[in-house]
Design a protein around this motif. Structure first.
Motif, PDB file in Angstrom:
ATOM      1  N   LEU A  68       0.902  -1.191  -0.003  1.00  0.00           N
ATOM      2  CA  LEU A  68      -0.085   0.139  -0.065  1.00  0.00           C
ATOM      3  C   LEU A  68       0.821   1.329  -0.063  1.00  0.00           C
ATOM      4  O   LEU A  68       1.252   1.588   1.080  1.00  0.00           O
ATOM      5  N   ASP A  69       1.143   1.774  -1.145  1.00  0.00           N
ATOM      6  CA  ASP A  69       1.918   3.069  -1.225  1.00  0.00           C
ATOM      7  C   ASP A  69       1.527   3.662  -2.542  1.00  0.00           C
ATOM      8  O   ASP A  69       0.638   3.110  -3.424  1.00  0.00           O
ATOM      9  N   ASP A  70       2.456   4.827  -2.668  1.00  0.00           N
ATOM     10  CA  ASP A  70       1.807   5.642  -3.907  1.00  0.00           C
ATOM     11  C   ASP A  70       2.027   4.947  -5.447  1.00  0.00           C
ATOM     12  O   ASP A  70       1.392   5.148  -6.175  1.00  0.00           O
ATOM     13  N   ILE A  73      -1.261   2.847  -5.679  1.00  0.00           N
ATOM     14  CA  ILE A  73      -2.479   3.888  -6.152  1.00  0.00           C
ATOM     15  C   ILE A  73      -2.291   4.429  -7.324  1.00  0.00           C
ATOM     16  O   ILE A  73      -2.982   4.423  -7.993  1.00  0.00           O
ATOM     17  N   ILE A 129      -6.044   1.465   9.230  1.00  0.00           N
ATOM     18  CA  ILE A 129      -6.865   0.791   7.798  1.00  0.00           C
ATOM     19  C   ILE A 129      -7.653  -0.294   8.081  1.00  0.00           C
ATOM     20  O   ILE A 129      -8.694  -0.392   7.814  1.00  0.00           O
ATOM     21  N   GLU A 155      -9.319   5.702  -5.285  1.00  0.00           N
ATOM     22  CA  GLU A 155      -9.223   6.811  -4.325  1.00  0.00           C
ATOM     23  C   GLU A 155      -9.509   6.028  -2.841  1.00  0.00           C
ATOM     24  O   GLU A 155      -9.576   6.784  -1.962  1.00  0.00           O
ATOM     25  N   LEU A 156      -9.484   4.776  -2.884  1.00  0.00           N
ATOM     26  CA  LEU A 156      -9.427   3.983  -1.692  1.00  0.00           C
ATOM     27  C   LEU A 156     -11.079   3.839  -0.844  1.00  0.00           C
ATOM     28  O   LEU A 156     -11.224   3.668   0.203  1.00  0.00           O
ATOM     29  N   PRO A 665      -1.358   8.570   6.127  1.00  0.00           N
ATOM     30  CA  PRO A 665      -1.364   8.243   4.688  1.00  0.00           C
ATOM     31  C   PRO A 665      -2.198   7.038   4.646  1.00  0.00           C
ATOM     32  O   PRO A 665      -2.695   6.251   5.394  1.00  0.00           O
ATOM     33  N   TYR A 666      -2.982   7.146   3.555  1.00  0.00           N
ATOM     34  CA  TYR A 666      -4.000   6.249   2.966  1.00  0.00           C
ATOM     35  C   TYR A 666      -5.125   6.182   3.802  1.00  0.00           C
ATOM     36  O   TYR A 666      -5.639   4.887   3.843  1.00  0.00           O
ATOM     37  N   THR A 667      -5.407   6.725   4.535  1.00  0.00           N
ATOM     38  CA  THR A 667      -6.712   6.734   5.344  1.00  0.00           C
ATOM     39  C   THR A 667      -7.828   7.768   4.970  1.00  0.00           C
ATOM     40  O   THR A 667      -7.489   8.764   4.727  1.00  0.00           O
TER      41      THR A 667
END
Length: 825
Positions: A68-70, A73, A129, A155-156, A665-667
């Motif tokens: 799970l990183d840039d 995504i 997460i 966009e998660l 990040p990513y939340t």
């Protein structure tokens, strides 16, 4: 919602179902024109780039797992693909099963690799997460579990989720009903239907996903509903912190709110409704230890008299008895590893007869605290009930199965293992199961085997009820559980009880020796997590000091106590040396073959602070308290919901702690955790810490924030007090204050007074050490009220008006004879 689409697929799903038996398993029929896909390099499996043992276990998977990183995504956005997110942990049987059965399936892997961006994360690394998407999953199905598998937009935003789905082909032979329903969902069915919905109806899927995020923000809104109240929030002034305008608060003023002691009574009433009087625990299905709930029950007879009067003194005895009864059932049950010590995660049966075989650090630490309280309630001598299980559980925690050579504590032992050396396939619970033939052969003594079999319920055809074993996984196998105690067996067999005990210990020794010699031990998740280590430090420190104060014939309990205390101190030093950056003032969450990059969450701060407070009160070493104070200030800065001019998406202006920092990040959401689940909530632990530090340091701000944090959840606690057992304990020091002792002298003996260290947990109770001869010490300078402390050596109790009265020998003796009105919390 997507769940409805999956359960009753539209035209695209129906077309897909009709095509499932065709040669191409990646073909998806769609009424729309083919979309342009940007060509990118094929996915490659990146699992080995992670330090997580769980993620790395996916390295040989056919699925091209991403992190799970840039990069992941960005790829999903460029290719306009859904992200398939799988969340799990290494110890889990169903995570292992999914990895072996489904993620190794070529059809599943091809579908995921070509049409999605598959991402795997370790829930113990990223609990933030996991919490968000577990809330989503529970909103769909009302249940949860792992692996948690979620389909996300780039966009998660969540589209659909589930936990354990059947492997491809397993459901093919199941008869279908006459109502036109399709066969039950397996992995291929789920993946194809989600993909069809995305390809055919992307705008609708995106719209519903965005709406679900809004709905999730409402579902997860606890601790954000009190912002309209003006009774404890003030008009902001010009002071700024972290870019947010706040005011200079008068921390000496009282916090007012609607929650009161009555909520404790209401919580007890609701909890008792679900109590299982026959087997202990709560509910009539699978049983978890539910430590926060059991702790609240045990505290009933130890709360201040005014609380007991509200609940009812007789009711308090009954309530505490429910907790003790449950713990007795757990000790005798199959979730207890009777051969090697420690406890499995939970029971899948009402009667505790069949465990989920994972062994988790946190579960064993929480149970250690419960057994310690139960032992202290029972008298706290080496011969009292629960003494043996306290020592056994502590010994398991400090064994090489849980304690690393570097002095940090590992995370877990896996449920699955090989039955014997040379086996190719791992089985659920294999390390802990016995056939009757194997049992008799290992013990190799007819009388001893007979007594052992009667004691642990070892049967010729196994002791697992067939209704709990639909796939015959445990056919002819026995899970050890105590069904007849030594007294009963003595009467039944006409031999002395001591002989029964001797025979049982001999049999146990033989089984343990065989298991260690012949069987392959389960894999260990060697991650060292700050939060879990904080829990272990606190639990072992409490246990250590209680044992140090316990008289024994050979002094062995005191020696064990000293051993546990040294291990707790070394674990704290490991966290400080390896996971704390003193220059940058950053705490990190995970050590796994080196420090990870994930910065600590609110729970890491809270649970580590709790452990450091326990170390200070047990050793009189100020350095532990100083670090706890430093971490507490950081936790407030990073996670506290300070009052702002108006509620925003970042701050609700209510008080209490968010689980993540702003901009984590990513939340998708910033959530406050207050409901206790399998572990205590962030805010319950934080409130306790703030009250304790407020008392130890004379810091009114800490005490004020503790009260404000409890009040932040006032709306929810008034409606469902039974869901907040940890926070309920914070109402008592808010409304009644606490008990604060001071040990004065230049050679303060941390082994005294016994009454403090042998008190079961209940309300607020602190012990501070004060050396009048060291006015320049950190603690003397930290507390603005140091000058008011007594100077004559001895032990003192602080009155509500701030004055101190000396506790003479007689007073201390009375405290030791009867548990104090405010045992520690």
């Amino acid at each position: 919602m997507m769940s409805a689409q999956l359960q009753q697929p539209g035209q695209a799903g129906a077309q897909l179902a009709a095509s499932e038996n065709k040669s191409s398993d990646t073909t998806v029929l769609s009424g729309q024109e083919p979309r342009k896909i940007i060509e990118t390099k094929p996915l490659r499996n990146r699992a080995l780039e992670s330090k997580s043992p769980y993620v790395r276990a996916h390295a040989d998977s056919l699925v091209a797992w991403q992190l799970l990183d840039d990069d992941a995504i960005d790829r999903a956005k460029k290719e306009n693909k859904l992200i398939f997110l799988s969340i799990g942990f290494l110890a889990s049987h169903h995570c292992y099963l999914t990895r072996q059965e489904s993620f190794s399936n070529p059809k599943v892997a091809l579908l995921l690799n070509e049409n999605f961006v598959p991402v795997v994360i370790d829930r113990e690394e990223r609990p933030d997460i996991d919490n968000i998407y577990m809330s989503y999953n529970q909103s769909l199905s009302g249940s949860g579990g792992w692996p948690l598998n979620v389909f996300l937009t780039p966009e998660l935003e969540p589209v659909f989720s589930g936990t354990y789905w059947a492997a491809p082909g397993v459901q093919d032979d199941i008869a279908v009903e006459n109502d036109g329903a399709e066969k039950p969902l397996d992995w291929l069915v789920v993946i194809k239907k989600v993909l069809a919905s995305w390809l055919d109806e992307e705008p609708r899927v995106r719209d519903e996903a965005k709406k679900m995020v809004v709905e999730l923000s409402h579902i997860s809104a606890e601790g954000t509903l009190n912002h309209a109240g003006s009774d404890f929030l003030h008009t902001p002034a010009s002071t700024t912190q972290g870019g947010t305008t706040t005011e200079a608060v008068d921390y000496s003023r009282e916090v007012f709110g609607e929650v009161d002691l009555d909520q404790i009574e209401e919580a007890y009433e609701r909890i008792t409704r679900t109590f299982d009087p026959m087997f202990g625990g709560f509910g009539l299905e699978d049983k978890f230890p539910t430590s926060a709930k059991l702790s609240l029950l045990l505290r009933a007879t130890q709360f201040p008299k005014v609380v007991q009067d509200v609940v009812g003194p007789n009711d308090c005895s009954y309530i505490s008895g429910m907790g003790l009864h449950t713990l007795r059932r757990i000790v005798n049950s199959a979730i207890h590893d009777h051969v090697g010590g420690g406890f499995h995660r939970y029971s899948i049966t009402r009667d505790w007869s069949l465990p989920a075989f994972e062994k988790m650090l946190i579960d064993n630490v929480l149970l250690l605290n419960l057994f310690l309280d139960a032992w202290l309630l029972s008298g706290g001598t080496e011969d009292d009930e629960f003494a043996d299980v306290v020592m056994e559980t502590a010994d398991y925690l400090v064994s090489d199965r849980m304690l690393s050579p570097k002095s940090g504590f590992y995370t877990s032992e896996a449920a699955d293992s090989y039955t014997r050396k040379g086996d190719k396939v791992m089985r659920n619970g294999a390390y802990y199961l016995w056939t009757r033939k194997e049992f008799d052969s290992i013990i190799n003594d007819v009388r001893e085997s007979e007594i052992g079999a009667m004691y642990w319920n070892v049967q010729e055809h196994g002791n697992v009820d067939p209704k709990n074993d639909p796939h015959d996984d445990f056919l002819n196998q026995n899970v050890l559980q105590i069904v007849k105690n030594s007294t009963r067996l003595s009467n039944q067999l006409g031999i002395s009880e001591q002989e029964v005990k001797n025979r049982i210990e001999a049999a146990k020794g033989k089984l343990r020796s065989y298991r260690q010699r012949e069987r392959v031990q389960p894999d260990i998740d060697t991650k060292i997590v700050t939060a879990y280590n904080g829990m272990a430090i606190a639990g072992l420190a409490r246990t250590a000091l209680a044992l140090i104060h316990t008289e024994s014939i050979l002094g062995t309990t005191s020696q064990q106590g000293q051993k546990y205390l040294e291990i707790a101190k070394k674990a704290a030093l490991f966290i400080r040396n390896e996971l704390w950056d003193d220059d940058k003032k950053i705490l990190y969450r995970v050590y796994s073959d080196g420090r990870g990059d994930i910065e600590a969450f609110a729970e890491d701060y809270a649970l580590l602070i709790e452990g450091l407070i326990e170390l200070y009160e047990g050793t009189a070493e100020e350095s532990w308290l100083e670090w706890a104070d430093e971490l507490q200030a950081l936790q407030i800065k990073l996670f506290y919901d300070n009052p702002t001019p108006a509620p925003t998406t970042a701050n609700a202006r209510c008080g209490a702690f968010y689980s993540t920092v702003l901009g984590a990040p990513y939340t998708l959401l910033r959530i406050k955790d207050a409901m206790d689940t399998s572990q205590p909530s962030v805010n319950a632990v934080s409130v306790s810490n703030l009250f304790r530090l407020g008392g130890l340091l004379g810091d009114q701000k800490y005490t004020y924030l503790a009260k404000e944090s409890v009040n932040a959840f006032g709306v929810e606690m008034l409606e469902h007090p039974n869901l907040f057992p940890g926070l309920l304990c914070g109402i008592i020091p808010w409304k009644l204050g606490g008990k604060h002792w001071v040990a004065v002298g230049d050679k303060a003996d941390p082994s005294q007074p016994t009454a403090f260290h042998k008190s079961p947990r209940a309300a607020l109770f602190t012990l501070r050490y004060h050396n009048p001869g060291k006015p320049d010490s950190w603690l003397a300078k930290r507390d603005a009220n140091t000058a008011a402390l007594p100077r004559e050596p001895g032990f003192y109790s602080k009155a509500p008006d701030g004055t101190y009265s000396k506790l003479d020998g007689q007073s201390l003796a009375k405290e030791e004879e009867a548990h104090p009105s405010f045992p520690r919390g």
